[in-house]
Design an enzyme around this catalytic site. Structure first.
Site, PDB file in Angstrom:
ATOM      1  N   GLU A   1      52.100  43.223  40.357  1.00 51.98           N
ATOM      2  CA  GLU A   1      51.675  43.511  41.721  1.00 51.98           C
ATOM      3  C   GLU A   1      50.158  43.519  41.730  1.00 51.98           C
ATOM      4  O   GLU A   1      49.531  43.985  40.782  1.00 51.98           O
ATOM      5  CB  GLU A   1      52.172  44.882  42.198  1.00 51.98           C
ATOM      6  CG  GLU A   1      53.660  44.950  42.466  1.00 51.98           C
ATOM      7  CD  GLU A   1      54.467  45.414  41.262  1.00 51.98           C
ATOM      8  OE1 GLU A   1      55.699  45.353  41.325  1.00 51.98           O
ATOM      9  OE2 GLU A   1      53.866  45.817  40.240  1.00 51.98           O
TER      10      GLU A   1
ATOM     11  N   TYR B   1      44.985  34.996  38.886  1.00 50.01           N
ATOM     12  CA  TYR B   1      46.415  34.900  38.596  1.00 50.01           C
ATOM     13  C   TYR B   1      46.980  33.541  39.013  1.00 50.01           C
ATOM     14  O   TYR B   1      47.775  32.939  38.274  1.00 50.01           O
ATOM     15  CB  TYR B   1      47.193  36.031  39.272  1.00 50.01           C
ATOM     16  CG  TYR B   1      46.794  37.408  38.798  1.00 50.01           C
ATOM     17  CD1 TYR B   1      46.551  37.683  37.450  1.00 50.01           C
ATOM     18  CD2 TYR B   1      46.638  38.448  39.697  1.00 50.01           C
ATOM     19  CE1 TYR B   1      46.171  38.938  37.020  1.00 50.01           C
ATOM     20  CE2 TYR B   1      46.265  39.716  39.275  1.00 50.01           C
ATOM     21  CZ  TYR B   1      46.031  39.951  37.936  1.00 50.01           C
ATOM     22  OH  TYR B   1      45.663  41.201  37.516  1.00 50.01           O
TER      23      TYR B   1
END
Length: 160
Positions: free
Chosen positions: A119, A131
């Site tokens: 998350e 990411y």
């Protein structure tokens, strides 16, 4: 060596190593928590993860012998649930995050992970970019996930 393995090796930061975290690293990791997160884990929680959680796997990222980052995950069946991933703010924008994640993915796969999830704050554009560059894909939202601000979290996944 596959093409992607070769590319990972070629892009490796000189003098970098991702090694298992040990208790002697906890003070530095706790310091990184404070530097990197608005709601840092206390030192005791980091220590507890190392000592008592059999699903936990934590690593420190060193460059030239200095700990500049760390990461960790819980392995549940074949899914790696990333708990923490941080680079010292003064060491950012040097390619360390991408290198650490590349090494981390290899370690997670060797430990049995077929996929990784995490998350990230929906407003943290720089982390989301890192990411995505590492192959993570946004697959959902956790509304109001962060208790300190009520901010949503993006749920990101990567198949290894």
């Amino acid at each position: 060596m596959t093409g992607s393995d070769h590319q990972t090796q070629a892009n490796r930061v000189a003098g970098s190593v991702l090694r298992p975290m040990v208790l002697a690293d906890v003070d530095r990791v706790a310091e990184l928590e404070v530097l990197c997160f608005t709601t840092p884990w206390p030192r005791s929680a980091i220590e507890e993860e190392l000592i008592s959680n059999p699903r936990a796997h934590y690593f420190v990222y060193e460059v030239g012998g200095k700990i500049v980052g760390y990461c960790g995950f819980w392995l549940i069946l074949d899914e790696g649930h990333i708990t923490n991933l941080a680079i010292d703010p003064v060491e950012r924008l040097r390619g360390y995050a991408q290198d650490m994640i590349a090494q981390f993915v290899q370690k997670a796969e060797a430990l049995g992970a077929a996929s990784l999830t995490l998350e990230v704050r929906s407003g943290n554009a720089s982390a989301i970019h890192v990411y995505e560059k590492a192959g993570f894909v946004s697959m959902g939202v956790r509304k109001g996930y962060y208790l300190d601000s009520g901010e949503d979290a993006l749920i990101m996944w990567k198949t290894i």
